[in-house]
Scaffold this motif. Sequence first.
Motif, PDB file in Angstrom:
ATOM      1  N   TYR A   1      21.162  61.266 -83.983  1.00  0.00           N
ATOM      2  CA  TYR A   1      20.994  62.258 -85.052  1.00  0.00           C
ATOM      3  C   TYR A   1      20.184  63.394 -84.460  1.00  0.00           C
ATOM      4  CZ  TYR A   1      19.525  64.368 -89.462  1.00  0.00           C
ATOM      5  OH  TYR A   1      19.281  65.256 -90.489  1.00  0.00           O
ATOM      6  N   THR A   2      20.745  64.591 -84.402  1.00  0.00           N
ATOM      7  CA  THR A   2      20.136  65.698 -83.697  1.00  0.00           C
ATOM      8  C   THR A   2      19.952  66.901 -84.611  1.00  0.00           C
ATOM      9  OG1 THR A   2      22.016  67.048 -82.925  1.00  0.00           O
ATOM     10  CG2 THR A   2      21.663  64.930 -81.835  1.00  0.00           C
ATOM     11  N   ASP A   3      19.192  67.899 -84.092  1.00  0.00           N
ATOM     12  CA  ASP A   3      18.997  69.122 -84.857  1.00  0.00           C
ATOM     13  C   ASP A   3      20.279  69.941 -84.963  1.00  0.00           C
ATOM     14  OD1 ASP A   3      18.992  69.651 -82.174  1.00  0.00           O
ATOM     15  OD2 ASP A   3      17.435  71.172 -82.250  1.00  0.00           O
ATOM     16  N   LYS A   4      21.315  69.573 -84.194  1.00  0.00           N
ATOM     17  CA  LYS A   4      22.581  70.311 -84.227  1.00  0.00           C
ATOM     18  C   LYS A   4      23.746  69.461 -84.705  1.00  0.00           C
ATOM     19  CE  LYS A   4      21.228  73.558 -80.610  1.00  0.00           C
ATOM     20  NZ  LYS A   4      21.515  74.102 -79.256  1.00  0.00           N
ATOM     21  N   GLY A   5      23.463  68.297 -85.281  1.00  0.00           N
ATOM     22  CA  GLY A   5      24.527  67.446 -85.786  1.00  0.00           C
ATOM     23  C   GLY A   5      24.452  66.045 -85.232  1.00  0.00           C
ATOM     24  N   ILE A   6      25.563  65.335 -85.287  1.00  0.00           N
ATOM     25  CA  ILE A   6      25.649  63.936 -84.862  1.00  0.00           C
ATOM     26  C   ILE A   6      26.219  63.864 -83.446  1.00  0.00           C
ATOM     27  CG2 ILE A   6      26.596  61.667 -85.391  1.00  0.00           C
ATOM     28  CD1 ILE A   6      24.624  62.707 -87.464  1.00  0.00           C
ATOM     29  N   ASN A   7      25.635  63.010 -82.623  1.00  0.00           N
ATOM     30  CA  ASN A   7      26.156  62.723 -81.280  1.00  0.00           C
ATOM     31  C   ASN A   7      26.685  61.291 -81.243  1.00  0.00           C
ATOM     32  OD1 ASN A   7      25.084  65.191 -80.639  1.00  0.00           O
ATOM     33  ND2 ASN A   7      23.698  64.448 -79.054  1.00  0.00           N
ATOM     34  N   ILE A   8      27.772  61.087 -80.493  1.00  0.00           N
ATOM     35  CA  ILE A   8      28.229  59.728 -80.214  1.00  0.00           C
ATOM     36  C   ILE A   8      28.430  59.581 -78.715  1.00  0.00           C
ATOM     37  CG2 ILE A   8      29.272  59.291 -82.455  1.00  0.00           C
ATOM     38  CD1 ILE A   8      31.983  59.945 -81.267  1.00  0.00           C
ATOM     39  N   LYS A   9      28.189  58.377 -78.214  1.00  0.00           N
ATOM     40  CA  LYS A   9      28.230  58.127 -76.776  1.00  0.00           C
ATOM     41  C   LYS A   9      28.869  56.772 -76.515  1.00  0.00           C
ATOM     42  CE  LYS A   9      24.362  56.917 -74.767  1.00  0.00           C
ATOM     43  NZ  LYS A   9      22.998  57.017 -74.192  1.00  0.00           N
ATOM     44  N   PHE A  10      29.753  56.719 -75.513  1.00  0.00           N
ATOM     45  CA  PHE A  10      30.357  55.470 -75.073  1.00  0.00           C
ATOM     46  C   PHE A  10      30.253  55.394 -73.555  1.00  0.00           C
ATOM     47  CE2 PHE A  10      32.490  56.548 -79.029  1.00  0.00           C
ATOM     48  CZ  PHE A  10      32.443  55.363 -79.730  1.00  0.00           C
ATOM     49  N   GLY A  11      29.797  54.270 -73.069  1.00  0.00           N
ATOM     50  CA  GLY A  11      29.712  54.064 -71.630  1.00  0.00           C
ATOM     51  C   GLY A  11      30.365  52.759 -71.249  1.00  0.00           C
ATOM     52  N   GLN A  12      31.140  52.774 -70.176  1.00  0.00           N
ATOM     53  CA  GLN A  12      31.851  51.577 -69.742  1.00  0.00           C
ATOM     54  C   GLN A  12      31.621  51.339 -68.257  1.00  0.00           C
ATOM     55  OE1 GLN A  12      35.946  52.141 -70.868  1.00  0.00           O
ATOM     56  NE2 GLN A  12      35.544  51.624 -73.002  1.00  0.00           N
ATOM     57  N   ALA A  13      31.065  50.195 -67.922  1.00  0.00           N
ATOM     58  CA  ALA A  13      30.935  49.774 -66.529  1.00  0.00           C
ATOM     59  C   ALA A  13      32.291  49.312 -66.030  1.00  0.00           C
ATOM     60  CB  ALA A  13      29.909  48.654 -66.414  1.00  0.00           C
ATOM     61  N   TYR A  14      32.524  49.461 -64.736  1.00  0.00           N
ATOM     62  CA  TYR A  14      33.800  49.032 -64.179  1.00  0.00           C
ATOM     63  C   TYR A  14      33.596  48.445 -62.786  1.00  0.00           C
ATOM     64  CZ  TYR A  14      33.621  53.542 -61.699  1.00  0.00           C
ATOM     65  OH  TYR A  14      33.233  54.604 -60.931  1.00  0.00           O
ATOM     66  N   ASP A  15      34.590  47.696 -62.359  1.00  0.00           N
ATOM     67  CA  ASP A  15      34.555  47.022 -61.067  1.00  0.00           C
ATOM     68  C   ASP A  15      34.924  48.008 -59.968  1.00  0.00           C
ATOM     69  OD1 ASP A  15      34.653  45.339 -58.928  1.00  0.00           O
ATOM     70  OD2 ASP A  15      36.223  44.024 -59.743  1.00  0.00           O
ATOM     71  N   THR A  16      34.030  48.226 -59.017  1.00  0.00           N
ATOM     72  CA  THR A  16      34.288  49.152 -57.916  1.00  0.00           C
ATOM     73  C   THR A  16      35.084  48.510 -56.786  1.00  0.00           C
ATOM     74  OG1 THR A  16      32.240  48.579 -56.767  1.00  0.00           O
ATOM     75  CG2 THR A  16      32.135  50.360 -58.408  1.00  0.00           C
ATOM     76  N   GLY A  17      35.257  47.192 -56.849  1.00  0.00           N
ATOM     77  CA  GLY A  17      35.955  46.498 -55.786  1.00  0.00           C
ATOM     78  C   GLY A  17      35.041  46.037 -54.668  1.00  0.00           C
TER      79      GLY A  17
ATOM     80  N   ILE B   1      30.580  57.537 -68.682  1.00  0.00           N
ATOM     81  CA  ILE B   1      29.995  57.809 -69.995  1.00  0.00           C
ATOM     82  C   ILE B   1      30.614  59.076 -70.555  1.00  0.00           C
ATOM     83  CG2 ILE B   1      27.912  58.423 -71.276  1.00  0.00           C
ATOM     84  CD1 ILE B   1      26.266  56.795 -69.412  1.00  0.00           C
ATOM     85  N   ILE B   2      31.054  59.036 -71.809  1.00  0.00           N
ATOM     86  CA  ILE B   2      31.526  60.218 -72.519  1.00  0.00           C
ATOM     87  C   ILE B   2      30.630  60.439 -73.739  1.00  0.00           C
ATOM     88  CG2 ILE B   2      33.234  58.797 -73.726  1.00  0.00           C
ATOM     89  CD1 ILE B   2      33.650  62.522 -72.943  1.00  0.00           C
ATOM     90  N   GLU B   3      30.180  61.669 -73.923  1.00  0.00           N
ATOM     91  CA  GLU B   3      29.363  62.033 -75.072  1.00  0.00           C
ATOM     92  C   GLU B   3      30.026  63.181 -75.822  1.00  0.00           C
ATOM     93  OE1 GLU B   3      24.875  62.035 -74.366  1.00  0.00           O
ATOM     94  OE2 GLU B   3      25.664  62.257 -72.337  1.00  0.00           O
ATOM     95  N   ILE B   4      30.106  63.060 -77.133  1.00  0.00           N
ATOM     96  CA  ILE B   4      30.580  64.133 -78.002  1.00  0.00           C
ATOM     97  C   ILE B   4      29.399  64.548 -78.864  1.00  0.00           C
ATOM     98  CG2 ILE B   4      32.266  64.811 -79.737  1.00  0.00           C
ATOM     99  CD1 ILE B   4      34.082  62.603 -78.722  1.00  0.00           C
ATOM    100  N   LYS B   5      29.000  65.816 -78.775  1.00  0.00           N
ATOM    101  CA  LYS B   5      27.728  66.258 -79.349  1.00  0.00           C
ATOM    102  C   LYS B   5      27.930  67.286 -80.462  1.00  0.00           C
ATOM    103  CE  LYS B   5      25.404  65.850 -74.840  1.00  0.00           C
ATOM    104  NZ  LYS B   5      24.536  66.548 -73.865  1.00  0.00           N
ATOM    105  N   GLY B   6      26.968  67.286 -81.373  1.00  0.00           N
ATOM    106  CA  GLY B   6      26.938  68.307 -82.421  1.00  0.00           C
ATOM    107  C   GLY B   6      28.053  68.190 -83.438  1.00  0.00           C
ATOM    108  N   ILE B   7      28.444  66.974 -83.777  1.00  0.00           N
ATOM    109  CA  ILE B   7      29.483  66.775 -84.791  1.00  0.00           C
ATOM    110  C   ILE B   7      28.919  67.150 -86.164  1.00  0.00           C
ATOM    111  CG2 ILE B   7      31.015  65.082 -85.872  1.00  0.00           C
ATOM    112  CD1 ILE B   7      30.805  63.443 -83.262  1.00  0.00           C
ATOM    113  N   ALA B   8      29.653  67.975 -86.896  1.00  0.00           N
ATOM    114  CA  ALA B   8      29.263  68.382 -88.251  1.00  0.00           C
ATOM    115  C   ALA B   8      27.857  68.961 -88.288  1.00  0.00           C
ATOM    116  CB  ALA B   8      29.392  67.205 -89.219  1.00  0.00           C
ATOM    117  N   GLY B   9      27.571  69.871 -87.350  1.00  0.00           N
ATOM    118  CA  GLY B   9      26.234  70.452 -87.271  1.00  0.00           C
ATOM    119  C   GLY B   9      25.832  71.243 -88.487  1.00  0.00           C
ATOM    120  N   GLU B  10      26.790  71.915 -89.099  1.00  0.00           N
ATOM    121  CA  GLU B  10      26.475  72.703 -90.301  1.00  0.00           C
ATOM    122  C   GLU B  10      26.061  71.808 -91.450  1.00  0.00           C
ATOM    123  OE1 GLU B  10      28.605  76.115 -93.123  1.00  0.00           O
ATOM    124  OE2 GLU B  10      29.753  75.060 -91.582  1.00  0.00           O
TER     125      GLU B  10
END
Length: 272
Positions: A50-66, A75-84
């Motif tokens: 919960y931010t001063d510019k809206g909602i942030n969501i974050k997903f991170g996935q570990a993976y096998d490097t071999g 990691i993907i982050e989407i920031k400032g959802i519905a800031g208004e």
Amino acid sequence: MKNGLIFKNHSHKTLLGCTLLLSLPSFAEDQPLQDMSDPLAVYSQAGVGYTDKGINIKFGQAYDTGEDTTMGMNIIEIKGIAGEEFGWNGEARASNDNSIDSIRFRNFGVDLTNGRGTQLDVEIAFTDNNGAQGSASYSFMQALPKMGPVNIYPLAGVGVAFGETFDGQRQGDAQMSERWDLHGTFYVAGLYSKIEVTDKIWLNYNPMYLGTISGADNYKQYGMQGDDTVFLHEASVSYQFNTRSNIRYYANWSENERYRNGDHRIEVNYQF
């Protein structure tokens, strides 16, 4: 103005975020729980802020490097959802719409034998005044020996700045073009740091110094918040509820922006 070549409206922004989420690799199976206070820790996770510019969501996935001696994570982050609607900063709410503020993608790699990490960091921000503007950087990190309650992880790398351009000499009279340009290149040097207060509470301070290297004259002189260099600050306070979840308060500001006028967020994270 948000009428760029590929980001013409809010639905396109959301579609890009969903595409990036779907492109992440599968969750690592049988991955042991990691220390969530360690900046170099690699693990599958989800978070909401919960931010001063809206909602942030974050997903991170570990993976096998071999390889048994390395670990990787996206990691993907989407920031400032519905800031208004939800942002608590009145000025930010007035300047934001109910779409998203920015999208950030990071890839981490860690060598378990020497405490060395790599980071690919790509971020695209959407603004009314400058259209879609982004940067991509690649950095190396190194964990230093622990000094009492303090851990330090120096970082250094290079990157490129890109985004939509304006036609005309003055931005106030210009129209956003249908073209994306590579504005120039930059360097970044700084560190991640951790101060352990208790086994459940820790502090982080992550200063970064950025400067232009090459590119258009306008970018080289003014590409870093109106100058050729900028000193950025990030600080956080964290509390670990249990081995899988924590809550964190973040603040981001710069030499040109007071702490209270910077970006602030409260974030809850869960490790899978």
